[in-house]
Design a protein around this motif. Structure first.
Motif, mmCIF file in Angstrom:
data_model
loop_
_atom_site.group_PDB
_atom_site.id
_atom_site.type_symbol
_atom_site.label_atom_id
_atom_site.label_comp_id
_atom_site.label_asym_id
_atom_site.label_seq_id
_atom_site.Cartn_x
_atom_site.Cartn_y
_atom_site.Cartn_z
ATOM 1 N N ILE A 151 0.835 -1.203 0.000
ATOM 2 C CA ILE A 151 0.000 0.000 0.000
ATOM 3 C C ILE A 151 0.869 1.251 0.000
ATOM 4 O O ILE A 151 2.032 1.226 0.408
ATOM 5 N N ASP A 157 -5.484 3.360 -1.925
ATOM 6 C CA ASP A 157 -5.267 1.962 -1.555
ATOM 7 C C ASP A 157 -6.551 1.160 -1.442
ATOM 8 O O ASP A 157 -6.513 -0.022 -1.108
ATOM 9 N N HIS A 179 3.843 -0.879 3.843
ATOM 10 C CA HIS A 179 4.102 0.422 3.213
ATOM 11 C C HIS A 179 5.598 0.681 3.260
ATOM 12 O O HIS A 179 6.193 0.799 4.334
ATOM 13 N N THR A 284 -6.576 0.328 -10.045
ATOM 14 C CA THR A 284 -6.885 1.346 -9.041
ATOM 15 C C THR A 284 -7.384 2.598 -9.728
ATOM 16 O O THR A 284 -7.171 2.776 -10.920
#
Length: 284
Positions: A151, A157, A179, A284
Motif C-alpha cells: 500500500i 489503496d 508500506h 486502481t
C-alpha cells in the motif's frame, strides 16, 4: 452466481499451476470457472526439420484434460471450457470485461531465469479491467505466511485492500499491510540538495498514516488478523523479499496509460517479474 473466474491455459507447467489456483479460488468464491485455450494457426519446426502445424484437436484435447483435472479436485464446481482463435494476450484482455478475476501462468522467457513472468502476463496485467493473478510454479510448498498488500498509505489503496482483505478472510489467512517509504528529495536551483531527516520521526509519521488507512478495514473484516508495517525500503524489493514467505502479494496498478510500462507501474511490474509467490495486480 457472479461473474466467472477465467484462466488462460496452454501446455506449460505454469498453466497447470494457474489452473489449480484458479479452480481453488473459484470454488471458494462459489463462482463458475472458465478455462480458455487460445489456438493460433502457426506452423512450428519439428526436430527433423519438418513443419508441423498445430491442430484444433490438440487444443481441444488440452481443454478436456484440464476439465477432467479440475472436476477431480472440485466435483461440484461449475466449469466450462472454450477454444478460441487469436493471441492469448488480446483474448484474455478482452475477457476481463466479463470476468471477476483473470488467472495466468507466469512464463519467463528470453533466457533470463530470474524473470518469472513473460510478456503476455505483463501485457494483460497492465490492461485488464479486472484483477489479474499471475501464478508461477514454485516446486515447493507455499509460504507459511498469508497475504501481503503493498500500500501507498493514502486514499488510493482502497481497491488493493478490498481485494487483500477479501482473499485473506476467504482463506482464513493473516494479512500484512506493507508500506515502504523513502526520503523525499529536495531540489534547489541547479542541483539536488541531500536533505537531513530524522528517520525515527518520519517512520513514526508513516506508521500513523498506515494505521489511519487500515482503521476502517479492520472494522469491516474483524475476522482477519492484520499486521501493519511501514519500513524505509524500496517498495518492489521489499515486496519481492516478503513474497518468498507468503502465499499471495497484492499490488495496485498505478502506472500511466501511455508511459513506458503501460498502465502497470514500476513497482507492480518488478513484483510480477520477480516474486516467489502468486501476485494479484488490482486496477486502481
Amino acid at each position: 452466481m457472479g461473474k466467472p473466474v477465467i484462466v488462460g491455459m496452454d501446455s506449460s507447467e505454469a498453466s497447470r499451476h494457474a489452473l489449480d489456483w484458479a479452480a481453488d479460488e473459484a470454488n471458494l468464491r462459489t463462482e463458475p470457472l472458465s478455462v480458455r485455450h487460445i489456438w493460433v494457426e502457426e506452423t512450428t519446426k519439428t526436430p527433423d526439420g519438418q513443419e508441423s502445424p498445430p491442430s484444433r484437436e490438440a487444443g481441444e484435447a488440452l481443454l478436456d484434460v484440464a476439465l477432467a483435472r479440475t472436476l477431480r479436485q472440485h466435483p461440484d464446481l461449475e466449469v466450462s471450457i472454450e477454444l478460441l482463435d487469436g493471441r492469448l494476450r488480446d483474448a484474455m484482455t478482452e475477457a476481463a470485461h466479463g470476468a471477476d478475476l483473470l488467472v495466468l501462468g507466469a512464463r519467463g522467457s528470453g533466457g533470463f531465469p530470474g524473470l518469472l513472468a513473460g510478456s503476455t502476463s505483463l501485457f494483460v496485467a497492465a490492461r485488464a479491467t479486472c484483477p489479474v493473478v499471475v501464478v508461477r510454479p514454485t516446486g515447493t510448498e507455499p509460504g507459511r505466511g498469508g497475504v501481503v498488500a503493498g500500500i501507498r498509505g493514502d486514499h488510493g489503496d482502497a481497491e488493493v485492500l478490498a481485494f487483500a482483505f477479501d482473499f485473506a478472510q476467504r482463506r482464513q489467512l493473516p494479512l500484512l499491510a506493507l508500506h515502504a517509504w523513502s526520503y523525499p528529495l529536495i531540489t534547489m536551483p541547479g542541483h539536488a540538495s541531500p536533505p537531513v531527516f530524522e528517520e525515527a520521526h518520519i517512520g513514526a509519521e508513516q506508521g500513523r498514516l498506515v494505521a489511519e488507512v487500515l482503521a476502517g478495514w479492520r472494522e469491516r473484516f474483524p475476522q482477519v488478523d492484520v499486521t501493519e508495517s511501514a519500513v524505509r525500503a524500496h517498495p518492489a524489493g521489499e515486496l519481492v523479499a516478503r513474497s518468498r514467505e507468503h502465499q499471495l502479494v497484492v499490488v495496485g496498478r498505478h502506472g500511466e496509460p501511455h508511459g513506458p510500462l503501460g498502465r502497470l507501474g514500476s513497482t507492480s511490474q518488478a513484483t510480477v517479474l520477480h516474486a516467489g509467490c502468486p501476485v494479484a495486480v488490482v486496477p486502481t
